[in-house]
Design a protein around this motif. Structure first.
Motif, PDB file in Angstrom:
ATOM      1  N   ARG A 111     -15.414  -1.016   4.783  1.00  0.00           N
ATOM      2  CA  ARG A 111     -16.576  -0.418   5.622  1.00  0.00           C
ATOM      3  C   ARG A 111     -15.838   0.982   6.222  1.00  0.00           C
ATOM      4  N   TYR A 112     -14.569   1.179   6.078  1.00  0.00           N
ATOM      5  CA  TYR A 112     -13.950   2.163   6.693  1.00  0.00           C
ATOM      6  C   TYR A 112     -13.048   3.197   5.648  1.00  0.00           C
ATOM      7  N   LEU A 113     -12.548   2.439   4.715  1.00  0.00           N
ATOM      8  CA  LEU A 113     -11.619   3.284   3.676  1.00  0.00           C
ATOM      9  C   LEU A 113     -12.051   3.474   2.247  1.00  0.00           C
ATOM     10  N   PRO A 114     -11.547   4.579   1.783  1.00  0.00           N
ATOM     11  CA  PRO A 114     -12.279   4.571   0.443  1.00  0.00           C
ATOM     12  C   PRO A 114     -11.855   3.551  -0.660  1.00  0.00           C
ATOM     13  N   ALA A 115     -12.369   3.184  -1.571  1.00  0.00           N
ATOM     14  CA  ALA A 115     -11.979   2.268  -2.683  1.00  0.00           C
ATOM     15  C   ALA A 115     -10.827   2.293  -3.221  1.00  0.00           C
ATOM     16  N   ARG A 116     -10.795   3.792  -3.560  1.00  0.00           N
ATOM     17  CA  ARG A 116      -9.613   4.167  -4.273  1.00  0.00           C
ATOM     18  C   ARG A 116      -8.177   3.783  -3.473  1.00  0.00           C
ATOM     19  N   THR A 117      -8.237   4.446  -2.387  1.00  0.00           N
ATOM     20  CA  THR A 117      -7.118   4.103  -1.400  1.00  0.00           C
ATOM     21  C   THR A 117      -6.853   2.583  -1.334  1.00  0.00           C
ATOM     22  N   ILE A 118      -7.699   1.845  -1.121  1.00  0.00           N
ATOM     23  CA  ILE A 118      -7.519   0.308  -0.894  1.00  0.00           C
ATOM     24  C   ILE A 118      -7.171  -0.267  -2.322  1.00  0.00           C
ATOM     25  N   LEU A 119      -7.727  -0.001  -3.353  1.00  0.00           N
ATOM     26  CA  LEU A 119      -7.391  -0.580  -4.631  1.00  0.00           C
ATOM     27  C   LEU A 119      -5.802  -0.469  -4.931  1.00  0.00           C
ATOM     28  N   THR A 120      -5.665   0.958  -4.787  1.00  0.00           N
ATOM     29  CA  THR A 120      -3.966   1.487  -5.197  1.00  0.00           C
ATOM     30  C   THR A 120      -3.203   0.694  -4.220  1.00  0.00           C
ATOM     31  N   ALA A 121      -3.537   0.519  -2.856  1.00  0.00           N
ATOM     32  CA  ALA A 121      -2.553  -0.208  -2.008  1.00  0.00           C
ATOM     33  C   ALA A 121      -2.241  -1.444  -2.575  1.00  0.00           C
ATOM     34  N   VAL A 122      -3.573  -2.190  -2.928  1.00  0.00           N
ATOM     35  CA  VAL A 122      -3.528  -3.715  -3.410  1.00  0.00           C
ATOM     36  C   VAL A 122      -2.409  -3.669  -4.724  1.00  0.00           C
ATOM     37  N   MET A 123      -2.493  -2.811  -5.683  1.00  0.00           N
ATOM     38  CA  MET A 123      -1.719  -2.931  -6.826  1.00  0.00           C
ATOM     39  C   MET A 123      -0.224  -2.789  -6.366  1.00  0.00           C
ATOM     40  N   PHE A 124       0.029  -1.789  -5.714  1.00  0.00           N
ATOM     41  CA  PHE A 124       1.488  -1.476  -5.200  1.00  0.00           C
ATOM     42  C   PHE A 124       1.863  -2.677  -4.493  1.00  0.00           C
ATOM     43  N   GLY A 125       1.070  -2.923  -3.544  1.00  0.00           N
ATOM     44  CA  GLY A 125       1.572  -3.986  -2.749  1.00  0.00           C
ATOM     45  C   GLY A 125       2.080  -5.404  -3.458  1.00  0.00           C
ATOM     46  N   THR A 126       1.158  -5.587  -4.095  1.00  0.00           N
ATOM     47  CA  THR A 126       1.401  -7.073  -4.882  1.00  0.00           C
ATOM     48  C   THR A 126       2.846  -6.745  -5.775  1.00  0.00           C
ATOM     49  N   ILE A 128       5.157  -4.825  -5.118  1.00  0.00           N
ATOM     50  CA  ILE A 128       6.553  -4.774  -4.274  1.00  0.00           C
ATOM     51  C   ILE A 128       6.893  -6.372  -3.887  1.00  0.00           C
ATOM     52  N   THR A 129       5.667  -7.118  -3.362  1.00  0.00           N
ATOM     53  CA  THR A 129       6.037  -8.720  -3.001  1.00  0.00           C
ATOM     54  C   THR A 129       6.638  -9.415  -4.185  1.00  0.00           C
ATOM     55  N   ALA A 130       6.055  -9.003  -5.508  1.00  0.00           N
ATOM     56  CA  ALA A 130       6.604  -9.773  -6.616  1.00  0.00           C
ATOM     57  C   ALA A 130       7.954  -9.472  -7.033  1.00  0.00           C
ATOM     58  N   VAL A 131       8.456  -8.074  -6.990  1.00  0.00           N
ATOM     59  CA  VAL A 131       9.780  -7.610  -7.259  1.00  0.00           C
ATOM     60  C   VAL A 131      10.550  -8.181  -6.361  1.00  0.00           C
ATOM     61  N   PHE A 132      10.202  -8.321  -4.852  1.00  0.00           N
ATOM     62  CA  PHE A 132      11.061  -8.584  -4.011  1.00  0.00           C
ATOM     63  C   PHE A 132      11.438  -9.893  -3.987  1.00  0.00           C
ATOM     64  N   CYS A 133      10.461 -10.903  -4.283  1.00  0.00           N
ATOM     65  CA  CYS A 133      10.835 -12.357  -4.641  1.00  0.00           C
ATOM     66  C   CYS A 133      11.594 -12.668  -5.739  1.00  0.00           C
ATOM     67  N   SER A 134      11.295 -11.712  -6.859  1.00  0.00           N
ATOM     68  CA  SER A 134      12.222 -11.787  -8.046  1.00  0.00           C
ATOM     69  C   SER A 134      13.687 -11.584  -7.883  1.00  0.00           C
ATOM     70  N   LEU A 135      13.798 -10.755  -6.871  1.00  0.00           N
ATOM     71  CA  LEU A 135      15.414 -10.227  -6.645  1.00  0.00           C
ATOM     72  C   LEU A 135      15.874 -11.296  -5.671  1.00  0.00           C
ATOM     73  N   ARG A 136      14.965 -11.726  -4.515  1.00  0.00           N
ATOM     74  CA  ARG A 136      15.731 -12.570  -3.591  1.00  0.00           C
ATOM     75  C   ARG A 136      14.850 -13.849  -3.674  1.00  0.00           C
ATOM     76  N   PRO A 137      14.962 -14.977  -4.718  1.00  0.00           N
ATOM     77  CA  PRO A 137      14.278 -16.066  -4.696  1.00  0.00           C
ATOM     78  C   PRO A 137      14.695 -17.102  -3.951  1.00  0.00           C
ATOM     79  N   SER A 138      13.388 -17.706  -3.141  1.00  0.00           N
ATOM     80  CA  SER A 138      13.779 -18.707  -2.383  1.00  0.00           C
ATOM     81  C   SER A 138      12.245 -19.426  -2.178  1.00  0.00           C
ATOM     82  N   PHE A 139      12.109 -20.577  -1.699  1.00  0.00           N
ATOM     83  CA  PHE A 139      10.857 -21.237  -1.405  1.00  0.00           C
ATOM     84  C   PHE A 139      10.144 -20.329  -0.358  1.00  0.00           C
TER      85      PHE A 139
END
Length: 462
Positions: A111-126, A128-139
């Motif tokens: 409702r407040y942000l452009p779709a392109r900005t949101i979707l790009t943040a979604v891709m890069f955010g996902t 970053i979290t996957a790479v961090f988990c792979s480098l620091r694996p834990s439950f």
């Protein structure tokens, strides 16, 4: 004499006609040039839309690849992270922890942000979290990565059906929705196959490296999205309507009220939730049911994999093709009619589950396997059309509708298997399984019949 006089005076007329033609010719040429320019513009726009649709399918497959990796490498994860069974269950369910709140957050974000900005943040955010988990694996890092990934991906899962409904190619929107669902299943299957092959054939590649690869894939999606697609392409027309409504004082709560008071939307969401919960429950327990029926466990797993590949995806494509050919999901009589046919088929298959066990027992396994295939094929027929019905029920609230539907459907995926598991504990595996899927099928029939009756009633008053 009269004819001669007219003939003699005709040169003036010829000159007048010639002058008119000279005046009209530039305007005709200009109109032709404009038409040609418009056609070229429409073709370019359509080409860009098709490319973005392909990106939707590809990014969906890349994201669901993660689910297949986790499913196939859970024994390795169990060993390396020293997990107990409760922790394994938490890891398996962790994406759902983020999906429901993520869908609600997506309703507000778009409702407040452009779709392109949101979707790009979604891709890069996902990524970053996957790479961090792979480098620091834990439950904790794995649960966090999966839950946060589910929260982020809810934005894309909310947006994609809305974009297809508003910007998809006319006459193919139902098929496009089906293709996104097929991409989801294909990504899970690809991850399952790759993870299983790596686990069984080599020890040089670990699950953390596969999870790192998942992060890289999502990062690539972010780069492609930002540099290859313009914001105008991703802008949805009904955003303007929502902005005007917001300026007029129409709040989110009023939009939610409009949706919840829409009978069509309520029935579409209820059918989607019933289907999601019932099918996920069946997938969770079908392998154990096969073993209980006397089928070898290895054969049972191969059978479940084969059904997963050959039943739901073709069912989605077939149901979507039928709906599109008969008028599209905006024709609610067609959509709920196909839903009723699918519901009756799943109910008959559910009853045959019961009959095949209590009448035939372990003597006839093949009819049971065929019945399983029919159940999953019919269950997949109306998922994409119902997504379209929910998103288009209230045109000025499509983002809210998509997010709400996504949250409620995934909530059903959590609760129905849990309730079904409780029923299996009380009645036994076979009887509990049969009772749960028969109840889900009966509810499916009832909801589809209500939808068809409501659609016919609306058509009668129009």
């Amino acid at each position: 004499m009269t004819g001669k006089t007219r003939t003699l005076s005709s040169p003036n007329a010829h000159h007048a006609i010639a002058a008119d033609e000279c005046q009209q010719r530039p305007s005709l040429v200009l109109q032709s040039s404009r038409d040609k320019t418009n056609n070229e513009t429409n073709e370019k726009t359509q080409s860009k839309a098709i490319k973005f649709f392909l990106f939707i399918c590809l990014s969906t497959a890349f994201r669901s690849f993660e689910a297949g990796i986790i499913s196939s490498t859970i024994p390795s994860i169990h060993t390396t992270l020293h997990l107990n069974y409760a922790q394994q269950g938490t890891i398996a369910a962790s994406p759902d922890y983020g999906i429901a709140p993520g869908a609600v957050l997506a309703i507000l974000s778009f409702r407040y942000l452009p779709a392109r900005t949101i979707l790009t943040a979604v891709m890069f955010g996902t990524c970053i979290t996957a790479v961090f988990c792979s480098l620091r694996p834990s439950f904790l890092s794995l649960v966090t990565a999966r839950a946060f990934g589910g929260l982020l991906w809810s934005h894309a899962a909310t947006y994609y059906p809305v974009w297809i409904d508003r910007c998809g190619e006319s006459g193919s929107r139902t098929i496009w929705l089906a293709c996104t669902n097929v991409s989801l299943l294909s990504g899970i299957l690809a991850g399952y196959v790759v993870g299983g092959a790596v686990t069984n054939l080599t020890v040089s590649v670990t699950w953390t490296e596969l999870y790192f690869a998942e992060g890289v894939l999502m990062g690539v999606c972010g780069v492609v999205l930002w540099f290859c697609f313009e914001g105008d392409l991703m802008r949805i027309d009904d955003n303007d309507c929502e902005e005007r409504d917001s300026e007029r004082g129409v709040s989110l709560w009023q939009t939610l009220y409009l949706l919840m008071s829409s009978t069509v939307f309520d029935l579409a969401v209820a059918i989607t939730g019933c289907l999601s919960g019932g099918v996920i429950f069946a997938l969770y327990f079908i392998t154990q049911v096969c073993v209980e029926r006397g089928i070898d466990e290895t054969v049972a797993r191969l059978f479940v994999t084969a059904v997963f590949v050959t039943a739901p995806a073709p069912g989605m494509l077939f149901g979507s093709f039928v709906v599109e050919k008969l008028g599209g999901y905006t024709d609610h009589i067609v959509t709920f009619g196909v839903a009723l046919a699918s519901a009756v088929t799943t109910l008959l298959a559910s009853i045959l589950f019961y009959v095949s066990w209590h009448v035939w027992g372990e003597r006839l396994v093949f009819p049971f396997l065929v019945t399983c295939w029919i159940f999953f094929f019919a269950g997949g027929m109306v998922g994409p059309p119902m997504n379209g019905v929910a998103v288009s029920a209230v045109p000025t609230a499509s983002h809210v509708a998509s997010g709400l539907q996504f949250a409620l459907a995934n909530s059903a995926k959590i609760f129905v298997p849990q309730i079904g598991g409780f029923v299996c504990n009380r009645m036994g595996l076979i009887d509990g399984f049969n009772a749960t899927i028969i109840i889900c099928a009966v509810i499916f029939v009832f909801l589809s019949l209500l939808g068809l009756m409501h659609a016919n009633q609306r058509r009668a008053y129009q």
